[in-house]
Design a protein around this motif. Structure first.
Motif, PDB file in Angstrom:
ATOM      1  N   GLY A 190      75.771 -24.746 -39.542  1.00 42.15           N
ATOM      2  CA  GLY A 190      76.686 -24.375 -38.477  1.00 42.15           C
ATOM      3  C   GLY A 190      77.506 -23.128 -38.737  1.00 42.15           C
ATOM      4  N   GLY A 191      77.613 -22.730 -40.004  1.00 44.14           N
ATOM      5  CA  GLY A 191      78.282 -21.471 -40.326  1.00 44.14           C
ATOM      6  C   GLY A 191      79.770 -21.597 -40.583  1.00 44.14           C
ATOM      7  N   ASN A 192      80.288 -20.680 -41.380  1.00 37.31           N
ATOM      8  CA  ASN A 192      81.712 -20.652 -41.716  1.00 37.31           C
ATOM      9  C   ASN A 192      82.542 -19.770 -40.795  1.00 37.31           C
ATOM     10  OD1 ASN A 192      80.925 -20.689 -45.255  1.00 37.31           O
ATOM     11  ND2 ASN A 192      81.536 -22.401 -43.968  1.00 37.31           N
ATOM     12  N   PHE A 193      81.880 -18.882 -40.040  1.00 33.85           N
ATOM     13  CA  PHE A 193      82.603 -17.902 -39.237  1.00 33.85           C
ATOM     14  C   PHE A 193      82.101 -17.895 -37.795  1.00 33.85           C
ATOM     15  CE2 PHE A 193      81.731 -16.152 -43.531  1.00 33.85           C
ATOM     16  CZ  PHE A 193      82.995 -16.314 -44.079  1.00 33.85           C
ATOM     17  N   PRO A 194      82.981 -17.613 -36.840  1.00 37.61           N
ATOM     18  CA  PRO A 194      82.527 -17.486 -35.442  1.00 37.61           C
ATOM     19  C   PRO A 194      81.798 -16.164 -35.258  1.00 37.61           C
ATOM     20  CG  PRO A 194      84.850 -16.930 -35.600  1.00 37.61           C
ATOM     21  CD  PRO A 194      84.437 -17.379 -36.971  1.00 37.61           C
ATOM     22  N   PHE A 195      80.678 -16.203 -34.553  1.00 37.91           N
ATOM     23  CA  PHE A 195      79.973 -14.957 -34.264  1.00 37.91           C
ATOM     24  C   PHE A 195      80.112 -14.644 -32.779  1.00 37.91           C
ATOM     25  CE2 PHE A 195      76.106 -12.578 -33.033  1.00 37.91           C
ATOM     26  CZ  PHE A 195      76.360 -11.437 -33.780  1.00 37.91           C
ATOM     27  N   ILE A 196      80.768 -13.541 -32.497  1.00 34.89           N
ATOM     28  CA  ILE A 196      80.940 -13.059 -31.131  1.00 34.89           C
ATOM     29  C   ILE A 196      80.019 -11.865 -30.974  1.00 34.89           C
ATOM     30  CG2 ILE A 196      82.603 -12.369 -29.374  1.00 34.89           C
ATOM     31  CD1 ILE A 196      83.226 -15.061 -30.783  1.00 34.89           C
ATOM     32  N   ASP A 197      79.021 -11.962 -30.101  1.00 38.18           N
ATOM     33  CA  ASP A 197      78.022 -10.893 -30.024  1.00 38.18           C
ATOM     34  C   ASP A 197      78.594  -9.639 -29.375  1.00 38.18           C
ATOM     35  OD1 ASP A 197      77.897 -11.170 -27.233  1.00 38.18           O
ATOM     36  OD2 ASP A 197      76.055 -12.347 -27.264  1.00 38.18           O
ATOM     37  N   SER A 198      77.784  -8.609 -29.292  1.00 36.43           N
ATOM     38  CA  SER A 198      78.255  -7.295 -28.840  1.00 36.43           C
ATOM     39  C   SER A 198      78.746  -7.301 -27.400  1.00 36.43           C
ATOM     40  CB  SER A 198      77.149  -6.252 -29.004  1.00 36.43           C
ATOM     41  OG  SER A 198      75.998  -6.626 -28.261  1.00 36.43           O
ATOM     42  N   THR A 199      78.403  -8.342 -26.625  1.00 41.74           N
ATOM     43  CA  THR A 199      78.879  -8.438 -25.239  1.00 41.74           C
ATOM     44  C   THR A 199      80.194  -9.203 -25.137  1.00 41.74           C
ATOM     45  OG1 THR A 199      77.728 -10.514 -24.737  1.00 41.74           O
ATOM     46  CG2 THR A 199      76.466  -8.466 -24.485  1.00 41.74           C
ATOM     47  N   GLY A 200      80.672  -9.741 -26.278  1.00 40.88           N
ATOM     48  CA  GLY A 200      81.897 -10.518 -26.275  1.00 40.88           C
ATOM     49  C   GLY A 200      81.684 -12.001 -26.083  1.00 40.88           C
ATOM     50  N   LYS A 201      80.434 -12.453 -26.152  1.00 44.38           N
ATOM     51  CA  LYS A 201      80.099 -13.861 -25.941  1.00 44.38           C
ATOM     52  C   LYS A 201      79.989 -14.591 -27.273  1.00 44.38           C
ATOM     53  CE  LYS A 201      76.396 -16.785 -24.080  1.00 44.38           C
ATOM     54  NZ  LYS A 201      75.031 -16.793 -23.488  1.00 44.38           N
ATOM     55  N   TYR A 202      80.590 -15.781 -27.355  1.00 46.71           N
ATOM     56  CA  TYR A 202      80.420 -16.624 -28.536  1.00 46.71           C
ATOM     57  C   TYR A 202      78.955 -17.034 -28.603  1.00 46.71           C
ATOM     58  CZ  TYR A 202      80.856 -20.699 -31.612  1.00 46.71           C
ATOM     59  OH  TYR A 202      80.695 -21.615 -32.626  1.00 46.71           O
ATOM     60  N   ALA A 203      78.291 -16.720 -29.709  1.00 47.09           N
ATOM     61  CA  ALA A 203      76.836 -16.883 -29.787  1.00 47.09           C
ATOM     62  C   ALA A 203      76.428 -17.579 -31.082  1.00 47.09           C
ATOM     63  CB  ALA A 203      76.152 -15.526 -29.672  1.00 47.09           C
ATOM     64  N   PRO A 204      76.718 -18.883 -31.214  1.00 48.83           N
ATOM     65  CA  PRO A 204      76.396 -19.577 -32.458  1.00 48.83           C
ATOM     66  C   PRO A 204      74.906 -19.675 -32.742  1.00 48.83           C
ATOM     67  CG  PRO A 204      77.077 -21.142 -30.768  1.00 48.83           C
ATOM     68  CD  PRO A 204      77.359 -19.773 -30.228  1.00 48.83           C
ATOM     69  N   GLU A 205      74.075 -19.558 -31.719  1.00 49.04           N
ATOM     70  CA  GLU A 205      72.628 -19.672 -31.916  1.00 49.04           C
ATOM     71  C   GLU A 205      71.967 -18.336 -32.252  1.00 49.04           C
ATOM     72  OE1 GLU A 205      71.314 -22.646 -32.014  1.00 49.04           O
ATOM     73  OE2 GLU A 205      73.267 -23.468 -31.486  1.00 49.04           O
ATOM     74  N   SER A 206      72.732 -17.261 -32.255  1.00 52.35           N
ATOM     75  CA  SER A 206      72.166 -15.933 -32.526  1.00 52.35           C
ATOM     76  C   SER A 206      71.990 -15.742 -34.023  1.00 52.35           C
ATOM     77  CB  SER A 206      73.082 -14.844 -31.961  1.00 52.35           C
ATOM     78  OG  SER A 206      72.567 -13.556 -32.256  1.00 52.35           O
ATOM     79  N   MET A 207      70.754 -15.801 -34.480  1.00 56.26           N
ATOM     80  CA  MET A 207      70.468 -15.701 -35.909  1.00 56.26           C
ATOM     81  C   MET A 207      69.854 -14.353 -36.250  1.00 56.26           C
ATOM     82  SD  MET A 207      71.402 -18.620 -37.174  1.00 56.26           S
ATOM     83  CE  MET A 207      71.734 -20.290 -36.607  1.00 56.26           C
ATOM     84  N   SER A 208      70.081 -13.934 -37.489  1.00 55.38           N
ATOM     85  CA  SER A 208      69.375 -12.778 -38.022  1.00 55.38           C
ATOM     86  C   SER A 208      68.089 -13.273 -38.682  1.00 55.38           C
ATOM     87  CB  SER A 208      70.257 -12.057 -39.046  1.00 55.38           C
ATOM     88  OG  SER A 208      71.548 -11.808 -38.555  1.00 55.38           O
TER      89      SER A 208
END
Length: 401
Positions: free
Chosen positions: A302-320
């Motif tokens: 689930g991750g330690n940090f919130p990832f907010i994508d380049s559009t400003g959307k919370y995107a927990p499913e966005s993986m590298s």
């Protein structure tokens, strides 16, 4: 009982669960092994290598699952690729399952009525060690430290995307070629240390377990000023004995630490879901002061940090991915969220994993009542036997012992 090793089909997963050496050890004990065609190819092991070790090579996953009783694999069953349709009630699935991270996966496992033993849940009761998680944790932690230096020195933001500076590919090849030595020494030295330098930069590592310790050693060798956030007093005392200079080991982080940091590594894992150690507001405010390289090793849980994508959307499913590990978040930070980091060094990682699991495979085949395997059984006979998994999805829990 026949043991089967399928080809991993998770995207960018290059490891294999058993190497030819481990297969030879198992077959010499009278255990029959079947290997799916090209299962070890991405790790540098050919079908001929496995056949020479005594394994039978089968054409595809359907044939493998039909012949084998014990399926030994690296990553969880891939429901989105219909891998779960091969699983039947007679199967034992032994691998990294991480059921807490996916309701769909958990439901598929329950529906199959197979037995799922999770690598990550194998815990030695007397010491609390996780012998099947530790080898990959060391690799992931070491790589996190290397990537902190790599992306700090070679990544930059262009418009809303991330670009790499000239020479980045050569440096990547350099540290991958020398990765085994970095693992052995616990540090980066020579010209590569100069290329990846974090000299006098502040690096925060959340979690002082195996991942955090390995990352700290690498960052220390790159010249970083370290802060390790570790809640457990006993573990803090252990880390202090490592003799890392310019390193503070504290139970909690404050805003000033986060604001001043150039690199942040998340490595907390409590056998359930990862702790959220920085909230969105704190990350935004701290990033306004200084952009950061953020490496979330705990992304599988689930991750330690919130990832907010380049559009400003919370995107927990966005993986590298290991091919393109870094992304730019909304605040301009370089974010690494790769769920299978050890796959970047697949031969080394596969060998380390196979060495750790071989004796457990023998124990399962022999039906030995090893308590750590009993406790690591997450799902069996259509029931969830791991309370952490049940809690994660609000599903019924059937106490096993």
């Amino acid at each position: 009982m026949i043991v089967g090793v399928p080809k991993e089909i998770k995207d960018y997963e290059n490891r294999v669960a058993l190497t030819p050496r481990s297969v030879a050890l198992l077959t010499s004990s009278g255990i029959k092994i079947v290997i799916e065609h090209d299962a070890g190819a991405k790790s540098g092991f050919s079908d001929m290598d496995y056949a020479s070790a005594g394994a039978q090579i089968v054409n595809d996953a359907a044939e493998l699952y039909s012949e084998a009783d014990l399926i030994v694999k690296v990553k969880e069953i891939q429901v989105n690729k219909n891998e779960h349709l091969f699983v039947s009630p007679r199967h034992i699935i032994f691998g990294y399952n991480h059921f807490e991270s996916s309701l769909q996966l958990t439901q598929a496992a329950v529906h199959s009525k197979a037995r799922f033993i999770s690598f990550e849940k194998v815990i030695i009761d007397a010491t609390g060690e996780t012998p099947l998680l530790m080898p990959m944790s060391k690799i992931a932690g070491t790589l996190a430290g290397v990537w902190a230096g790599f992306f700090y020195n070679y990544a930059f933001k262009h418009d809303k995307s991330l670009r790499m500076k000239s020479g980045a590919d050569q440096i990547k090849s350099k540290f991958m070629d020398g990765f085994e030595r970095i693992m052995q020494d616990g540090k980066v030295d020579g010209s590569l240390a100069i290329d990846l330098s974090l000299q006098d930069k502040s690096a925060i590592i959340f979690g002082g377990g195996t991942v955090g310790e390995s990352a700290a050693k690498v960052c220390h060798s790159l010249g970083a000023k370290l802060i390790i956030i570790e809640k457990r007093e006993g573990r803090r005392k252990y880390l202090q004995q490592l003799g890392l200079t310019r390193c503070s080991i504290v139970p909690t982080a404050d805003y000033d630490m986060i604001k001043a940091s150039s690199a942040i590594i998340g490595a907390t894992y409590d056998k359930e879901k990862a702790d959220r150690v920085i909230d969105e507001k704190t990350l935004k405010n701290a990033s306004d002061v200084r952009k950061k390289v953020i490496i979330d090793v705990s992304i599988d849980q689930g991750g330690n940090f919130p990832f907010i994508d380049s559009t400003g959307k919370y995107a927990p499913e966005s993986m590298s991915t290991i091919m393109s590990p870094a992304q730019i978040d909304f605040f301009g930070n370089t974010f690494v969220r790769v769920p299978n980091m050890p796959s970047i060094v697949p031969r080394y990682a596969s060998t380390a994993l196979a060495n750790a699991i071989t004796e457990y495979v023998k124990a399962i085949v022999a039906n030995l009542p090893k308590q750590e395997l009993v406790r690591a059984t997450s799902i069996a006979d259509g029931k969830i036997l791991d309370n952490a998994v049940a809690r994660a999805h609000g599903l019924p829990y059937a106490k096993a012992f």
